[in-house]
Structure formats: C-alpha cells, structure tokens
Motif scaffolding. Structure first.
Motif, PDB file in Angstrom:
ATOM      1  N   ALA A  53      35.595  19.312  46.446  1.00  0.00           N
ATOM      2  CA  ALA A  53      35.922  20.724  46.230  1.00  0.00           C
ATOM      3  C   ALA A  53      37.074  20.862  45.248  1.00  0.00           C
ATOM      4  CB  ALA A  53      36.262  21.391  47.559  1.00  0.00           C
ATOM      5  N   ASN A  54      38.062  20.000  45.370  1.00  0.00           N
ATOM      6  CA  ASN A  54      39.202  20.075  44.454  1.00  0.00           C
ATOM      7  C   ASN A  54      38.791  19.735  43.028  1.00  0.00           C
ATOM      8  OD1 ASN A  54      41.867  20.607  43.829  1.00  0.00           O
ATOM      9  ND2 ASN A  54      42.586  18.558  44.363  1.00  0.00           N
ATOM     10  N   VAL A  57      37.551  22.911  41.723  1.00  0.00           N
ATOM     11  CA  VAL A  57      38.678  23.793  41.387  1.00  0.00           C
ATOM     12  C   VAL A  57      39.192  23.449  39.988  1.00  0.00           C
ATOM     13  CG1 VAL A  57      41.058  24.417  41.946  1.00  0.00           C
ATOM     14  CG2 VAL A  57      39.362  24.219  43.777  1.00  0.00           C
ATOM     15  N   LEU A 101      44.770  21.481  48.526  1.00  0.00           N
ATOM     16  CA  LEU A 101      43.602  20.643  48.797  1.00  0.00           C
ATOM     17  C   LEU A 101      43.917  19.165  48.577  1.00  0.00           C
ATOM     18  CD1 LEU A 101      40.729  22.759  47.176  1.00  0.00           C
ATOM     19  CD2 LEU A 101      41.207  22.478  49.620  1.00  0.00           C
ATOM     20  N   VAL A 171      37.283  25.407  51.515  1.00  0.00           N
ATOM     21  CA  VAL A 171      37.911  26.167  50.431  1.00  0.00           C
ATOM     22  C   VAL A 171      38.272  27.569  50.907  1.00  0.00           C
ATOM     23  CG1 VAL A 171      37.594  27.104  48.110  1.00  0.00           C
ATOM     24  CG2 VAL A 171      36.706  24.826  48.682  1.00  0.00           C
ATOM     25  N   ALA A 212      35.857  31.207  47.356  1.00  0.00           N
ATOM     26  CA  ALA A 212      35.133  29.974  47.658  1.00  0.00           C
ATOM     27  C   ALA A 212      33.826  29.884  46.887  1.00  0.00           C
ATOM     28  CB  ALA A 212      34.883  29.873  49.162  1.00  0.00           C
TER      29      ALA A 212
END
Length: 219
Positions: A53-54, A57, A101, A171, A212
C-alpha cells in the motif's frame, strides 16, 4: 524475530523505589486475531499488504508531481476537483500517510476490544458493531494502534473491481490519524465515494474511503 514467532509485548518505565514493579499480563490462551490464520500468518500478511500500500502511496505522490491530464482526472474522480488546493492537500496528506505506513509494525495491529485497543484512550464505538471491520483512535499518534474486528479476516487481501479488502482497510484506518489526513467517514464503498466526489467535493477530500480508493483503485 525473523520467523515472526516472537513479538514485543510491552515497554514500561519505573523508578528506583524498592518493589516498584510494573506488571504486564499476557493472555497466552487468547484466540488469534483472525480465526482463519495463525497470528504469525496474520502479522506477515498485514505487513506485506501495508508495504504494498505504501508503494502505491508513492506512486500517487509521483503522479501529483507529474500532474499530467491522467493524474488530474484521477484526482477529480475521487475528490470532485483537481484544483491547486486539493493537490496541495493530497501531497501533504499522502506524505504524512506514507511516513505512518512505513513505521507500522505487527504490534500496531491488535484484536478489537483487547487491552491494547482499550489503552488508546478513546471511548468504545457502540454503533454498527456487527458490521465493523476495523477502527482506530484518531488522536492516537503515539501508538498508531489499528484494532481488527472479525469481519476484516474474511475480506480479500487486495481490492479487485469494487471489492473492499484488507489492504484498503489498512489505508482507510491510517488516514484517520490526526497527523495524516484526520479523515472521517462520510461515505463507504467505491460507488458511494465516487458519488460523494460529484456531489460534495469538500467532504470527499476528508473522507477515509475516498483517500483509500484514490490510492489503491487500479483504474
């Protein structure tokens, strides 16, 4: 430990007064956070999903720096506008979100209604408990505790199409913290967040699911 079988259980500070002890009680017979996996499997999974997820980002931050037509369209899809104020808010928020995160560890993820959950200091949520997936105490920028409910365990790992997922939840919850986006919940699900962007852009930029989905949606 590298194999994930050891985990930090607590840190305490005391004085030099004799018999001034701090007791940390462990419930070694407590059930796993998710009944469909061991706690070691759970820890490995949430850390892998958080790392991925990071990375997304960072991809969104690169898009905001590039600011092509496609990047502008993506921002407009999820937040209803691609003006300079929205771009600035996203750059700042995503930068802070990435820091949080990157710092999450297995110990940040705890069982809902556990001692660690209650220690965050927020009043317990008493609404829609049967539908809850996870929650945080938004002012808790000291421990960044993310409390996991049973519904989390049955979600797919990653979002496909319009499906919610464990990764989306991570997130979503991290965006609530006061030092990331300080987001709140105006709308849930991909469909409703897209509608929110069209009808209330001023709410969408502060909506956890909007943030998200902006980060993780493939299209």
């Amino acid at each position: 430990m590298p194999d994930g079988t050891w985990i930090e259980v607590g840190t305490a500070t005391t004085n030099r007064t004799p018999d001034s002890n701090v007791d940390i009680f462990l419930d070694l017979d407590a059930p796993p956070i998710c009944p469909n996996m061991t706690d070691a499997e759970f820890r490995n999974k949430v850390m892998r999903l958080t790392t991925e997820a990071n990375e997304q980002v960072q991809t969104r931050l690169a898009g905001l720096r590039r600011w092509s037509n496609a990047d502008r369209d993506r921002v407009k899809t999820w937040f209803g506008t691609s003006d300079d104020a929205t771009k600035t808010e996203l750059v700042g928020g995503l930068t802070r979100l990435s820091t949080v995160l990157a710092g999450l560890k297995p110990t940040n993820f705890v069982r809902s209604n556990s001692t660690a959950d209650k220690a965050t200091g927020c009043a317990p949520n008493l609404k829609n408990l049967s539908g809850e997936v996870a929650h945080v105490c938004a002012p808790d920028t000291a421990t960044y505790t993310i409390s996991i409910s049973l519904n989390f365990c049955n979600l797919p790992d990653r979002s496909a199409g319009r499906l919610d997922s464990k990764q989306l939840t991570i997130v979503h919850e991290a965006s609530h913290f006061y030092d990331t986006f300080k987001s709140i919940d105006h709308a849930y699900t991909q469909y409703n967040t897209r509608r929110l962007a069209q009808t209330n852009p001023e709410l969408a930029i502060a909506n956890a699911d909007s943030i998200a989905w902006y980060v993780l949606c493939a299209d």
